[in-house]
Design a protein around this motif. Sequence first.
Motif, PDB file in Angstrom:
ATOM      1  N   ARG A  48      -9.529  -5.836  -2.307  1.00 30.36           N
ATOM      2  CA  ARG A  48      -8.288  -5.112  -1.990  1.00 30.36           C
ATOM      3  C   ARG A  48      -8.217  -4.830  -0.495  1.00 30.36           C
ATOM      4  O   ARG A  48      -9.235  -4.571   0.146  1.00 30.36           O
ATOM      5  N   MET A  52      -4.028  -0.985   1.475  1.00 30.18           N
ATOM      6  CA  MET A  52      -3.683  -0.635   0.101  1.00 30.18           C
ATOM      7  C   MET A  52      -4.609   0.470  -0.409  1.00 30.18           C
ATOM      8  O   MET A  52      -4.161   1.433  -1.029  1.00 30.18           O
ATOM      9  N   LYS A  56      -3.422   4.312  -1.577  1.00 29.37           N
ATOM     10  CA  LYS A  56      -3.720   4.808  -2.931  1.00 29.37           C
ATOM     11  C   LYS A  56      -4.608   6.036  -2.874  1.00 29.37           C
ATOM     12  O   LYS A  56      -4.400   6.992  -3.618  1.00 29.37           O
ATOM     13  N   SER A  81       0.279  -0.940  -9.086  1.00 32.81           N
ATOM     14  CA  SER A  81       1.174  -0.807  -7.936  1.00 32.81           C
ATOM     15  C   SER A  81       1.483   0.667  -7.692  1.00 32.81           C
ATOM     16  O   SER A  81       1.903   1.383  -8.609  1.00 32.81           O
TER      17      SER A  81
END
Length: 153
Positions: A48, A52, A56, A81
């Motif tokens: 990842r 991102m 998160k 998502s």
Amino acid sequence: MFRHALQAVAFLSEEKIAAKVEHLKKTFRWSDAEVGIALSKLAPVLTRSNQMLDSKSEFLISEVRFEPAYIAHHPALLTYSLEGRIIPRYYVVKFLKENGLLDHNRSYYTAFIVMEKVFIEKYICPHKEVAPYLAEDYDAACRGEVPTRFKFT
């Protein structure tokens, strides 16, 4: 799981893996043991992007108020998502809780992991009478808009 772990690290150098582990520790405030737990459950977290992971982490820890250890034990959260699933569902559940339509002890995690159809059946449909715009507001949130009814103090 072994196959997924191999795929996650097959094209990463030892230095990149070490850098990603350090980033996970810093971003999620995880210990070495918590990184190990998360990676043992979901090794592809290593693939990842840092951006991102940062977004998160910020939302799950600051807004949802999940403990870092909780995220380590539930790394599947990092596969969903943020804009298309986690944030819209968070708004719906928070709206329901704040309006007394859902038990305050109901887990956000449960709402995040269920399939779309199940989420709508359990969180949207039962409240059509008392919150007639909930489905419309949820759809708007999934498109990246924040309906005024989802703004909280």
